[in-house]
Design a protein around this motif. Sequence first.
Motif, short mmCIF file in Angstrom:
data_model
loop_
_atom_site.label_atom_id
_atom_site.label_comp_id
_atom_site.label_asym_id
_atom_site.label_seq_id
_atom_site.Cartn_x
_atom_site.Cartn_y
_atom_site.Cartn_z
N PRO A 199 0.50 -6.21 -12.41
CA PRO A 199 0.43 -7.46 -11.47
C PRO A 199 -0.87 -6.78 -11.10
O PRO A 199 -1.81 -8.72 -10.64
N ARG A 200 -1.52 -5.70 -10.69
CA ARG A 200 -2.77 -5.76 -10.41
C ARG A 200 -3.60 -6.29 -11.38
O ARG A 200 -5.14 -7.15 -10.89
N GLU A 201 -3.85 -6.46 -12.63
CA GLU A 201 -4.36 -6.66 -13.81
C GLU A 201 -4.22 -8.41 -13.52
O GLU A 201 -5.60 -8.90 -13.65
N ASN A 202 -3.50 -8.24 -13.77
CA ASN A 202 -3.39 -10.48 -13.09
C ASN A 202 -4.00 -10.85 -12.18
O ASN A 202 -4.41 -12.19 -12.30
N LEU A 203 -3.63 -10.27 -11.17
CA LEU A 203 -4.11 -10.94 -9.84
C LEU A 203 -5.94 -9.98 -9.95
O LEU A 203 -6.24 -11.30 -9.60
N LEU A 204 -6.30 -9.60 -10.09
CA LEU A 204 -7.93 -9.83 -10.70
C LEU A 204 -8.92 -10.47 -11.85
O LEU A 204 -9.25 -10.96 -11.43
N TYR A 205 -7.44 -10.68 -12.19
CA TYR A 205 -8.20 -11.33 -13.90
C TYR A 205 -8.42 -13.08 -12.27
O TYR A 205 -9.24 -13.94 -12.58
N SER A 206 -7.34 -13.74 -11.89
CA SER A 206 -6.84 -14.98 -11.24
C SER A 206 -8.10 -15.17 -10.15
O SER A 206 -8.97 -16.02 -10.19
N ALA A 207 -8.57 -13.14 -9.83
CA ALA A 207 -9.60 -12.95 -8.67
C ALA A 207 -10.99 -13.88 -9.23
O ALA A 207 -11.32 -14.56 -8.26
N GLN A 208 -10.90 -13.46 -10.09
CA GLN A 208 -12.42 -13.71 -11.41
C GLN A 208 -12.88 -14.87 -11.70
O GLN A 208 -12.88 -15.84 -11.31
N LEU A 209 -11.29 -15.59 -11.58
CA LEU A 209 -11.25 -17.71 -12.17
C LEU A 209 -12.06 -17.50 -10.86
O LEU A 209 -12.40 -18.82 -10.28
N TYR A 210 -11.06 -17.25 -9.94
CA TYR A 210 -12.08 -18.14 -8.22
C TYR A 210 -13.19 -17.73 -7.51
O TYR A 210 -13.71 -18.01 -6.52
N GLY A 211 -14.19 -16.59 -8.54
CA GLY A 211 -14.91 -16.36 -8.07
C GLY A 211 -14.48 -15.37 -6.70
O GLY A 211 -16.05 -15.12 -6.05
N LEU A 212 -14.19 -14.25 -6.50
CA LEU A 212 -13.96 -13.67 -5.37
C LEU A 212 -13.74 -12.51 -5.68
O LEU A 212 -14.23 -11.81 -6.88
N ASP A 213 -14.08 -11.31 -5.14
CA ASP A 213 -14.43 -9.78 -5.19
C ASP A 213 -13.13 -9.24 -4.80
O ASP A 213 -12.21 -9.38 -4.59
N ARG A 214 -13.94 -8.57 -5.93
CA ARG A 214 -12.07 -8.18 -6.52
C ARG A 214 -11.67 -6.54 -5.83
O ARG A 214 -10.85 -6.95 -5.48
N HIS A 215 -12.53 -5.87 -5.24
CA HIS A 215 -11.96 -5.30 -4.04
C HIS A 215 -11.26 -5.85 -2.50
O HIS A 215 -10.29 -5.49 -2.20
N VAL A 216 -11.64 -6.88 -2.17
CA VAL A 216 -10.69 -8.05 -1.96
C VAL A 216 -9.54 -8.68 -2.29
O VAL A 216 -8.72 -8.55 -1.53
N ALA A 217 -9.94 -8.60 -3.24
CA ALA A 217 -8.74 -9.52 -3.48
C ALA A 217 -7.71 -8.05 -4.09
O ALA A 217 -6.03 -8.65 -3.77
N GLU A 218 -8.16 -7.35 -4.27
CA GLU A 218 -7.16 -6.29 -4.46
C GLU A 218 -6.09 -5.90 -2.76
O GLU A 218 -4.78 -6.11 -2.90
N GLN A 219 -6.81 -6.06 -1.84
CA GLN A 219 -6.21 -5.27 -0.79
C GLN A 219 -5.42 -6.77 -0.13
O GLN A 219 -4.80 -6.35 -0.35
N ARG A 220 -5.85 -8.04 -0.33
CA ARG A 220 -5.54 -8.89 -0.19
C ARG A 220 -4.01 -9.08 -1.02
O ARG A 220 -2.95 -8.83 0.01
N ALA A 221 -3.74 -8.86 -1.64
CA ALA A 221 -3.04 -8.94 -2.78
C ALA A 221 -1.79 -7.54 -2.46
O ALA A 221 -0.61 -7.88 -2.19
N LEU A 222 -2.28 -6.25 -2.00
CA LEU A 222 -1.10 -5.29 -2.19
C LEU A 222 -0.55 -5.43 -1.15
O LEU A 222 0.86 -5.41 -0.53
N VAL A 223 -1.89 -6.52 0.55
CA VAL A 223 -0.41 -6.74 1.74
C VAL A 223 0.32 -7.16 1.10
O VAL A 223 1.37 -7.33 2.30
N THR A 224 0.10 -8.39 0.83
CA THR A 224 0.72 -9.65 0.19
C THR A 224 2.88 -9.28 -0.13
O THR A 224 3.14 -9.06 0.35
N LEU A 225 2.03 -7.89 -1.41
CA LEU A 225 3.37 -7.96 -1.86
C LEU A 225 4.30 -6.88 -1.02
O LEU A 225 4.93 -6.68 -1.29
N ARG A 226 3.95 -5.80 -0.15
CA ARG A 226 4.43 -5.18 0.95
C ARG A 226 5.23 -6.22 1.40
O ARG A 226 5.95 -5.34 1.90
N ARG A 227 4.14 -6.52 1.87
CA ARG A 227 5.09 -7.60 2.58
C ARG A 227 6.37 -8.41 2.01
O ARG A 227 7.45 -8.55 2.57
N LEU A 228 6.34 -8.21 0.78
CA LEU A 228 6.83 -9.26 -0.39
C LEU A 228 8.29 -7.72 -0.41
O LEU A 228 9.03 -8.34 -0.78
#
Length: 291
Positions: A133-162
């Motif tokens: 999941p981390r590798e998939n999500l960081l790849y998607s973040a790069q496609l959107y031009g998102l900062d990888r650290h921000v994206a990783e933290q955001r993804a972790l928060v969402t996955l924990r919530r789920l």
Amino acid sequence: MTVTASPAASSRTSVDMSAPNRDLSAREIALDVRNLVKGFRKKSGGSLVRPQYTDSRAVDDVSFHVRRGEIYGVLGPNGSGKSTLIRAMSTLLIPDEGTVSIFGLDVVRDEAQVRRLLNRVSVDAAFYKKLSPRENLLYSAQLYGLDRHVAEQRALVTLRRLGLKDKAFQEPLEEMSRGMQQKVAIARAFLTSPIVVLLDEPTTGLDPRSRRDVQEFVLELRDVHDATIILTTHDMPEAERLCDRIAFISGGKFVAEGTAEELRTLVGPGKTLEDAFIELTGEELAEEEQA
């Protein structure tokens, strides 16, 4: 609510729908669909040299609007046009006729701007299954031009919530259950903090616990993050629990729209939402679709 008979409902009690209320201010309308048509050509016979084709409308002259902060459900069986409608709203399909606008932006003319405002979760979400999941999500973040650290933290928060465990963040997706993969798909959709979310049967095939986790997250998005959500489903209890308003779709047409209570009332006292759906569309949801 108004009254229009559809072909699917012509031999039964029919509900008619007026054109969406255009008196709402532009700020109040998140999604505005007007006379949307999307058709496909399918091979119907003939020979290899001279094939024959027939044209069919997957979405047939559909009009509706969704208010900002609303959860709007589109309820219908497989093949009714739900997913085609979602794809047209998400810029993945170009309408044959009609228009779709997101906060006043046309999905065809203003495609790039629209894509910054919305994201989509589908029942058939695609991933690189060998990756985590981390590798998939960081790849998607790069496609959107998102900062990888921000994206990783955001993804972790969402996955924990789920309800996903932290250790699963590093495991290959191919080793995960269908429910866990769908939670990753939801986390991916929210990397961009969309204000309009298109959920195309997001809980189909999930176990009861995963389904509940996803449903509670959808309600939280509406109540806490002011997201506008369009949900397609064939799950009656899910539609009743989540949706502020519901449209019944059959054969590519909307045959009724309203709150769950309004739709039940249309077919008489003591009726369930499923009773209303069967009466107004002339269709039944297969048992396996409701599981």
